[in-house]
Write a protein that holds these residues in place. Structure first.
Motif, PDB file in Angstrom:
ATOM      1  N   ILE A 114      -2.857   3.979  -7.566  1.00 40.99           N
ATOM      2  CA  ILE A 114      -3.074   3.401  -6.239  1.00 40.99           C
ATOM      3  C   ILE A 114      -2.377   2.049  -6.128  1.00 40.99           C
ATOM      4  O   ILE A 114      -1.814   1.708  -5.086  1.00 40.99           O
ATOM      5  CB  ILE A 114      -4.584   3.254  -5.935  1.00 40.99           C
ATOM      6  CG1 ILE A 114      -5.233   4.641  -5.862  1.00 40.99           C
ATOM      7  CG2 ILE A 114      -4.801   2.505  -4.622  1.00 40.99           C
ATOM      8  CD1 ILE A 114      -6.717   4.615  -5.596  1.00 40.99           C
ATOM      9  N   ASN A 115      -2.421   1.262  -7.217  1.00 40.46           N
ATOM     10  CA  ASN A 115      -1.773  -0.050  -7.142  1.00 40.46           C
ATOM     11  C   ASN A 115      -0.262   0.074  -6.954  1.00 40.46           C
ATOM     12  O   ASN A 115       0.376  -0.792  -6.350  1.00 40.46           O
ATOM     13  CB  ASN A 115      -2.109  -0.922  -8.356  1.00 40.46           C
ATOM     14  CG  ASN A 115      -1.585  -0.360  -9.661  1.00 40.46           C
ATOM     15  OD1 ASN A 115      -0.918   0.677  -9.693  1.00 40.46           O
ATOM     16  ND2 ASN A 115      -1.884  -1.044 -10.745  1.00 40.46           N
ATOM     17  N   ASN A 116       0.332   1.174  -7.418  1.00 40.77           N
ATOM     18  CA  ASN A 116       1.758   1.400  -7.186  1.00 40.77           C
ATOM     19  C   ASN A 116       2.049   1.557  -5.695  1.00 40.77           C
ATOM     20  O   ASN A 116       3.068   1.075  -5.185  1.00 40.77           O
ATOM     21  CB  ASN A 116       2.241   2.646  -7.934  1.00 40.77           C
ATOM     22  CG  ASN A 116       2.279   2.425  -9.441  1.00 40.77           C
ATOM     23  OD1 ASN A 116       2.376   1.289  -9.903  1.00 40.77           O
ATOM     24  ND2 ASN A 116       2.195   3.500 -10.194  1.00 40.77           N
ATOM     25  N   ILE A 117       1.149   2.249  -5.014  1.00 37.27           N
ATOM     26  CA  ILE A 117       1.293   2.447  -3.569  1.00 37.27           C
ATOM     27  C   ILE A 117       1.174   1.109  -2.847  1.00 37.27           C
ATOM     28  O   ILE A 117       1.946   0.797  -1.932  1.00 37.27           O
ATOM     29  CB  ILE A 117       0.223   3.435  -3.051  1.00 37.27           C
ATOM     30  CG1 ILE A 117       0.420   4.813  -3.701  1.00 37.27           C
ATOM     31  CG2 ILE A 117       0.281   3.537  -1.529  1.00 37.27           C
ATOM     32  CD1 ILE A 117      -0.696   5.793  -3.410  1.00 37.27           C
ATOM     33  N   ILE A 118       0.206   0.301  -3.286  1.00 42.36           N
ATOM     34  CA  ILE A 118      -0.004  -1.007  -2.658  1.00 42.36           C
ATOM     35  C   ILE A 118       1.224  -1.891  -2.833  1.00 42.36           C
ATOM     36  O   ILE A 118       1.697  -2.526  -1.874  1.00 42.36           O
ATOM     37  CB  ILE A 118      -1.254  -1.699  -3.249  1.00 42.36           C
ATOM     38  CG1 ILE A 118      -2.512  -0.948  -2.825  1.00 42.36           C
ATOM     39  CG2 ILE A 118      -1.321  -3.164  -2.798  1.00 42.36           C
ATOM     40  CD1 ILE A 118      -3.774  -1.424  -3.502  1.00 42.36           C
ATOM     41  N   PHE A 119       1.771  -1.926  -4.053  1.00 45.90           N
ATOM     42  CA  PHE A 119       2.927  -2.792  -4.280  1.00 45.90           C
ATOM     43  C   PHE A 119       4.193  -2.237  -3.624  1.00 45.90           C
ATOM     44  O   PHE A 119       5.117  -2.995  -3.321  1.00 45.90           O
ATOM     45  CB  PHE A 119       3.139  -3.013  -5.783  1.00 45.90           C
ATOM     46  CG  PHE A 119       2.237  -4.069  -6.341  1.00 45.90           C
ATOM     47  CD1 PHE A 119       2.412  -5.389  -6.000  1.00 45.90           C
ATOM     48  CD2 PHE A 119       1.179  -3.733  -7.180  1.00 45.90           C
ATOM     49  CE1 PHE A 119       1.575  -6.387  -6.499  1.00 45.90           C
ATOM     50  CE2 PHE A 119       0.325  -4.713  -7.676  1.00 45.90           C
ATOM     51  CZ  PHE A 119       0.519  -6.044  -7.337  1.00 45.90           C
ATOM     52  N   HIS A 120       4.220  -0.944  -3.356  1.00 42.53           N
ATOM     53  CA  HIS A 120       5.319  -0.380  -2.573  1.00 42.53           C
ATOM     54  C   HIS A 120       5.267  -0.914  -1.145  1.00 42.53           C
ATOM     55  O   HIS A 120       6.307  -1.249  -0.546  1.00 42.53           O
ATOM     56  CB  HIS A 120       5.238   1.150  -2.571  1.00 42.53           C
ATOM     57  CG  HIS A 120       6.332   1.805  -1.771  1.00 42.53           C
ATOM     58  ND1 HIS A 120       7.641   1.805  -2.176  1.00 42.53           N
ATOM     59  CD2 HIS A 120       6.297   2.464  -0.568  1.00 42.53           C
ATOM     60  CE1 HIS A 120       8.377   2.443  -1.275  1.00 42.53           C
ATOM     61  NE2 HIS A 120       7.590   2.841  -0.292  1.00 42.53           N
ATOM     62  N   VAL A 121       4.050  -1.020  -0.599  1.00 39.64           N
ATOM     63  CA  VAL A 121       3.866  -1.595   0.739  1.00 39.64           C
ATOM     64  C   VAL A 121       4.256  -3.074   0.730  1.00 39.64           C
ATOM     65  O   VAL A 121       4.900  -3.568   1.657  1.00 39.64           O
ATOM     66  CB  VAL A 121       2.401  -1.427   1.212  1.00 39.64           C
ATOM     67  CG1 VAL A 121       2.175  -2.170   2.518  1.00 39.64           C
ATOM     68  CG2 VAL A 121       2.063   0.046   1.361  1.00 39.64           C
TER      69      VAL A 121
END
Length: 547
Positions: free
Chosen positions: A301-308
């Motif tokens: 999930i943190n990968n998705i957040i840092f992609h944003v």
């Protein structure tokens, strides 16, 4: 290696009608108009009586006309002496006199506080606003200034690209090109002598490692009187076929946001302070809000957040950024971790004025967290330790980027170099097996405690700056121990709803940091600087004011 003026010739002749330099929000000059201004200045130089090798000082706010004045000086065969406009008029006079400058370019607000009688070598002073004479000892020069357009038309009835020739034989690479002063001191100014080889070597490395092309836009906000701003922000981008915009001042976050949105640069060359303001003001608040702060700790999930985060950050930077180069000081560890996790294309470089400025650099893909790159091509680096088993030592360098010496100061020049020709950087650090350079501090900043321990204040300051509510800090040695001078982040304290006195908050910061420090480097006291620190134009703290 090609002389950098050969790139100027190609740039102007191949892109004559295209925009080259712009004062953001004001006027734009095509490359043909840039050549016209250069040639008009050459006419004035001749009337003033300048000869090849003469020194010309330039001191004023960043602008397209500052840049064109520099190019005119170089193409005429003179030596440019960039002087910070932040220096006092008295300091500027001192440096003009020390460099034996025959001509000064400056702003009217600076000139109003200067005295031409204090500069016996200066024959004329030209305004950077439009190249009008502010002073001239030669009546012929004043007359030429009044008739400049007429004189230009007589020399060039139909001015075109075929009329210019800025090419240089590569045998002139070792000619003196720039004298750059490290300070405006009236005591013992140190003018760093840089050859055309130094500038050309820096540029060729930059073009090879961060290619640019026609159609790229770039911004200039660092002082042109510093080599980082002069060589990398100006010459590397403009001579590399970019359209360069001058912001003219150190931008506020709001001003910078609008400028980046309008200009959409391919590169941002900046100092840690600016990048930290952007991250702390735009990204950290988003990551600290619930439930985002919970999800950041969850794998995948943190990968998705840092992609944003990456998308938002890149949009904020104008949407076309391919590279962010940070230099001048160490960057905050929490800020760097966010940049790395969000895959922002940044890298932290290493340099000094004496190397024009590049020493270390690495591409974003290969850059190692906490380092400042690897030694650049054309240069060598070594670590010299006082004791064989010591972990760190002084970084010493040699190669194409190294200065000739200090102008009219043989003693300082001798002290700057080792007997076998290596430049002493004064920086303490280490190099890992992959060649990554890690700076641990400055040898002249080192504090020797009463029990014989060496303290590198930058390491302690980095830990303090990572704490909540700390804006900036400085460690100084006092008779009773190490003292932390801290500039609190008052806006952050207010928004957090803190009710404790700021003295109590900073005391808790001291205790927190001491828990992770060895006993010999414990901080004994905190002193609060409510008005913040005094900074140099490169945004680093003026340490000498607080020791």
């Amino acid at each position: 290696m090609k002389h950098f003026l050969n790139y100027l010739h190609t740039k102007i002749t191949a892109h004559w009608d295209e925009p080259g330099l712009t004062d953001y929000g004001r006027e734009t000059f095509t490359n043909g108009q840039i050549a016209e201004n250069i040639e008009k200045l050459h006419i004035l130089f001749e009337k003033i009586g300048l000869e090849q090798g003469d020194r010309v000082s330039i001191s004023g706010r960043n602008s397209a006309r500052w840049a064109m004045a520099f190019l005119a000086v170089e193409t005429y065969g003179c030596v440019a002496v960039p002087v910070l406009s932040d220096f006092t008029p008295e300091n500027i006079q001192t440096l003009c006199e020390h460099s034996e400058s025959k001509l000064l370019f400056t702003d009217l607000n600076i000139w109003e506080h200067m005295n031409p009688k204090s500069m016996k070598h200066v024959k004329a002073v030209l305004s950077l606003a439009g190249y009008q004479f502010l002073y001239a000892s030669n009546k012929k020069a004043l007359s030429a200034g009044d008739q400049l357009d007429k004189l230009f038309k007589l020399k060039y009835p139909a001015f075109r690209a075929k009329d210019i020739n800025y090419k240089r034989d590569d045998s002139s690479l070792d000619d003196l090109c720039v004298i750059n002063y490290t300070s405006g001191t009236t005591g013992n100014p140190k003018g760093i002598m840089l050859s055309a080889r130094v500038i050309s070597s820096n540029l060729e490395f930059s073009w090879k490692n961060i290619p640019n092309k026609a159609g790229d836009n770039s911004v200039s906000m660092l002082p042109l009187a510093h080599m980082f701003g002069l060589t990398i922000e100006f010459l590397y981008t403009y001579l590399g076929n970019c359209h360069l915009y001058f912001l003219g001042k150190t931008p506020s976050p709001l001003y910078l946001m609008k400028a980046l949105s309008d200009i959409r640069p391919y590169i941002l060359v900046t100092v840690p302070l600016v990048m930290e303001k952007i991250v702390k003001g735009k990204i950290m608040p988003m990551l600290e809000k619930k439930p985002v702060s919970w999800f950041v700790k969850v794998p995948v999930i943190n990968n998705i957040i840092f992609h944003v985060v990456n998308r938002k950050f890149m949009a904020f930077m104008g949407g076309r950024i391919r590279s962010i180069t940070i230099g001048g000081a160490a960057i905050s560890r929490p800020v760097e971790l966010i940049l790395k996790k969000a895959r922002i294309p940044y890298t932290v470089g290493y340099g000094m004025t004496e190397c024009g400025p590049l020493i270390g650099f690495e591409s974003f893909e290969k850059y190692r967290l906490g380092s400042c790159g690897k030694i650049v091509s054309g240069m060598q680096v070594r670590i010299v330790k006082e004791e064989e088993d010591a972990e760190i030592g002084e970084l010493q360098v040699k190669g194409n980027n190294v200065m000739t010496g200090y102008y009219k100061d043989e003693r300082a020049t001798s002290e700057a170099f080792t007997e076998d020709g290596w430049l002493r950087t004064g920086d303490l650090g280490l190099i890992d097996k992959a060649g990554n350079i890690f700076i641990k501090g400055r040898s002249k900043c080192m504090i020797l405690t009463s029990n014989g321990q060496n303290i590198y204040p930058e390491e302690l300051e980095a830990k303090l700056n990572d704490q909540q509510f700390v804006s900036e800090s400085l460690i100084v040695g006092r008779p009773k121990g190490l003292v932390a001078l801290i500039a609190p982040h008052f806006d952050e304290i207010k928004s957090a709803g803190e009710t404790r006195p700021v003295e109590e908050i900073m005391e808790s910061v001291r205790r927190s940091v001491n828990k992770i420090l060895p006993s010999y480097s414990q901080i004994s006291k905190v002193e609060i600087l409510s008005d913040g620190f005094v900074h140099t134009p490169k945004h680093s703290i003026k340490r000498n004011l607080y020791n």
